[in-house]
Every structure is written in structure tokens, then in C-alpha cells.
Design a protein around this motif. Structure first.
Motif, mmCIF file in Angstrom:
data_model
loop_
_atom_site.group_PDB
_atom_site.id
_atom_site.type_symbol
_atom_site.label_atom_id
_atom_site.label_comp_id
_atom_site.label_asym_id
_atom_site.label_seq_id
_atom_site.Cartn_x
_atom_site.Cartn_y
_atom_site.Cartn_z
ATOM 1 N N ARG A 61 0.873 -1.177 0.000
ATOM 2 C CA ARG A 61 0.000 0.000 0.000
ATOM 3 C C ARG A 61 0.912 1.230 0.000
ATOM 4 N N PRO A 62 1.231 1.745 -1.189
ATOM 5 C CA PRO A 62 2.223 2.817 -1.292
ATOM 6 C C PRO A 62 1.668 4.158 -0.816
ATOM 7 N N SER A 63 2.580 5.033 -0.424
ATOM 8 C CA SER A 63 2.175 6.395 -0.054
ATOM 9 C C SER A 63 2.167 7.310 -1.271
ATOM 10 N N GLY A 64 2.859 6.907 -2.339
ATOM 11 C CA GLY A 64 2.924 7.736 -3.532
ATOM 12 C C GLY A 64 3.800 7.109 -4.596
ATOM 13 N N ALA A 65 4.120 7.896 -5.611
ATOM 14 C CA ALA A 65 4.879 7.400 -6.751
ATOM 15 C C ALA A 65 6.270 6.923 -6.352
ATOM 16 N N GLU A 66 6.854 7.544 -5.327
ATOM 17 C CA GLU A 66 8.205 7.132 -4.915
ATOM 18 C C GLU A 66 8.213 5.701 -4.392
ATOM 19 N N ASP A 67 7.188 5.349 -3.616
ATOM 20 C CA ASP A 67 7.090 3.973 -3.128
ATOM 21 C C ASP A 67 6.909 2.999 -4.284
ATOM 22 N N ILE A 68 6.047 3.353 -5.226
ATOM 23 C CA ILE A 68 5.801 2.489 -6.383
ATOM 24 C C ILE A 68 7.082 2.301 -7.178
ATOM 25 N N SER A 69 7.832 3.377 -7.335
ATOM 26 C CA SER A 69 9.099 3.311 -8.046
ATOM 27 C C SER A 69 10.061 2.346 -7.374
ATOM 28 N N ARG A 70 10.151 2.391 -6.060
ATOM 29 C CA ARG A 70 11.056 1.493 -5.329
ATOM 30 C C ARG A 70 10.649 0.031 -5.501
ATOM 31 N N VAL A 71 9.346 -0.218 -5.462
ATOM 32 C CA VAL A 71 8.861 -1.597 -5.606
ATOM 33 C C VAL A 71 9.170 -2.125 -7.010
ATOM 34 N N VAL A 72 8.905 -1.317 -8.025
ATOM 35 C CA VAL A 72 9.139 -1.745 -9.404
ATOM 36 C C VAL A 72 10.629 -1.969 -9.648
ATOM 37 N N LYS A 73 11.475 -1.097 -9.128
ATOM 38 C CA LYS A 73 12.920 -1.270 -9.291
ATOM 39 C C LYS A 73 13.393 -2.558 -8.628
ATOM 40 N N ALA A 74 12.864 -2.850 -7.441
ATOM 41 C CA ALA A 74 13.253 -4.069 -6.746
ATOM 42 C C ALA A 74 12.823 -5.299 -7.530
ATOM 43 N N ALA A 75 11.617 -5.252 -8.092
ATOM 44 C CA ALA A 75 11.127 -6.385 -8.876
ATOM 45 C C ALA A 75 11.910 -6.541 -10.171
ATOM 46 N N ALA A 76 12.267 -5.410 -10.792
ATOM 47 C CA ALA A 76 13.004 -5.456 -12.057
ATOM 48 C C ALA A 76 14.375 -6.094 -11.888
ATOM 49 N N GLY A 77 14.927 -5.992 -10.684
ATOM 50 C CA GLY A 77 16.244 -6.578 -10.440
ATOM 51 C C GLY A 77 16.204 -7.989 -9.907
ATOM 52 N N THR A 78 14.991 -8.570 -9.833
ATOM 53 C CA THR A 78 14.834 -9.925 -9.307
ATOM 54 C C THR A 78 14.183 -10.809 -10.363
#
Length: 232
Positions: A61-78
């Protein structure tokens, strides 16, 4: 009694491990929002279509675009870790779910954006991709006596969800679908970049995200055209 005690201790140990895992992921992502283990987040394992039911690894449950960005980056590297953006869960074939991956509950960002603009002499409103159209309509009418030019007949859908499809309704014959009534988007791309796009700025991403079924990025903000609200 010994058997019962052993089962209770085992269950408690399992719950404790799940809590530890959630805490570890939360800290590693440096999120401002919240995260839940997929085993206890039944909402993220089903959608309106009811054809599929799969458990995600975590519900974010993100607080905003920055949280979403972090999640997507983490997934992209896995390898093999998928991400699904979930609005109000009105997908048909499980598009709002991620089997063993991250489900991002966009509704937690619904209040992040609400600002009136004038673009080429016409009113527009900045709204969150996770906002429900019924809330956008209500707030626009009550505050400004304005309304979106085009909206869906069923309003309990998110802005990002309908813009990722088309957004067709009874007004489309006059004003076009909702995708034709947007002047700017903020999108988190598949690489996790937060990018602003429009017809003149990053146009390929703009036209790809509109009606792109979420395959070109996650819409976190949209600038929607308005007009004077009808009396009825």
C-alpha cells in the motif's frame, strides 16, 4: 495437551517468521507506505472476474509514486518477480493479481493529487491514478462546479485503471473516451523511473500508457479535462 501446545508454538513461530519477513522487505525497500504478507491479504488474491485466484508474495500500500518506483525497481532486479497494479480489482482475467509477486494497492494513493489547472484556456484537474472516478466527480462538482468531460457509467473504478483501458461511456460519442480527455500523465515505467509525459513531452510513453493495459507503466497521476457540470 502436549500435542496442542506443540501446534500452538509451531503456529506462533510461523506467524513470527512471516512478520519478520514483512519487516525485512519493508526496511529494504525503504517504503513510506505499508506492506502485508500475501497469505493474510485475501483482497489481493482475487478480482471481479472470479476466474483466477492466486496469492501474491506481498501486498504493497504505497504512499505515492516514490514507493511504487522502489517496488518496481526491486522487482526489475529480481528474476521471475512480477508486479501488478491493483485499482478497485475490476479486472477480468487476473490482471490485478501477481502470483508470488508484488500487488500494489493503488487506492492508498487516491488522495495524493487534486489541483485545478488551466490548459490552453480550458480547466483541467490533476488527480491520482488510484482515485475513484466517483470521488473525482463529487469533489470537482462540489468545489468548482465542474465535471470531467467523459467518465464511465460505473464510477467505482480508478482513474489509472480506466485510462489503462479506454474509459468508454455514454459521453464518448461526443467527447471521446476518457483516454482522449487527458493532457498529461505521471507514469512509473517498467524500470521504476517516474516520468511525466504528454502529447509533446515523452509522447511515445503518453500514448502507450493510455489504453496500454498497464504494459507500459503504472499511471500515478493524470491531468483530466473538465467542463461546467450539468444540473442533472
Amino acid at each position: 495437551m502436549i500435542a496442542c501446545l506443540g501446534r500452538i508454538v509451531h503456529d506462533s513461530d510461523a506467524e513470527s517468521k512471516l512478520d519478520d519477513d514483512v519487516s525485512t522487505i519493508f526496511n529494504s525497500l525503504n517504503l513510506q507506505g505499508s506492506i502485508e504478507n500475501g497469505d493474510v491479504s485475501g483482497i489481493a488474491s482475487k478480482d471481479f472476474g472470479g476466474l483466477y485466484s492466486v496469492k501474491p508474495l506481498y501486498l504493497i500500500r504505497p504512499s505515492g509514486a516514490e514507493d511504487i518506483s522502489r517496488v518496481v525497481k526491486a522487482a526489475a532486479g529480481t528474476p521471475h518477480l512480477t508486479v501488478a497494479a491493483r485499482g478497485n480489482g475490476h479486472s477480468i482475467n487476473g490482471q490485478a493479481m501477481a502470483d508470488g509477486g508484488y500487488v500494489i494497492d493503488m487506492r492508498s494513493t487516491g488522495e495524493n493529487h487534486f489541483k485545478l489547472w488551466t490548459v490552453n484556456g480550458s480547466p483541467c484537474i490533476d488527480v491520482s491514478g488510484g482515485a475513484l472516478w466517483e470521488d473525482v466527480l463529487r469533489r470537482c462538482v462540489s468545489r468548482f462546479r465542474l465535471a470531467p468531460r467523459s467518465w464511465t457509467d460505473y464510477l467505482s473504478l480508478t482513474v489509472g485503471g480506466t485510462l489503462s483501458n479506454a474509459g468508454v461511456s455514454g459521453q464518448a460519442f461526443r467527447y471521446g473516451p476518457q483516454t482522449s480527455n487527458v493532457t498529461e500523465l505521471e507514469v512509473v515505467t517498467g524500470k521504476g523511473d517516474i516520468t511525466v509525459c504528454s502529447e509533446t513531452q515523452n509522447p511515445e510513453l503518453f500514448f502507450g500508457a493510455l489504453g496500454g493495459l498497464g504494459q507500459f507503466g503504472i499511471i500515478t497521476r493524470a491531468r483530466v479535462k473538465l467542463q461546467p457540470a450539468p444540473d442533472m
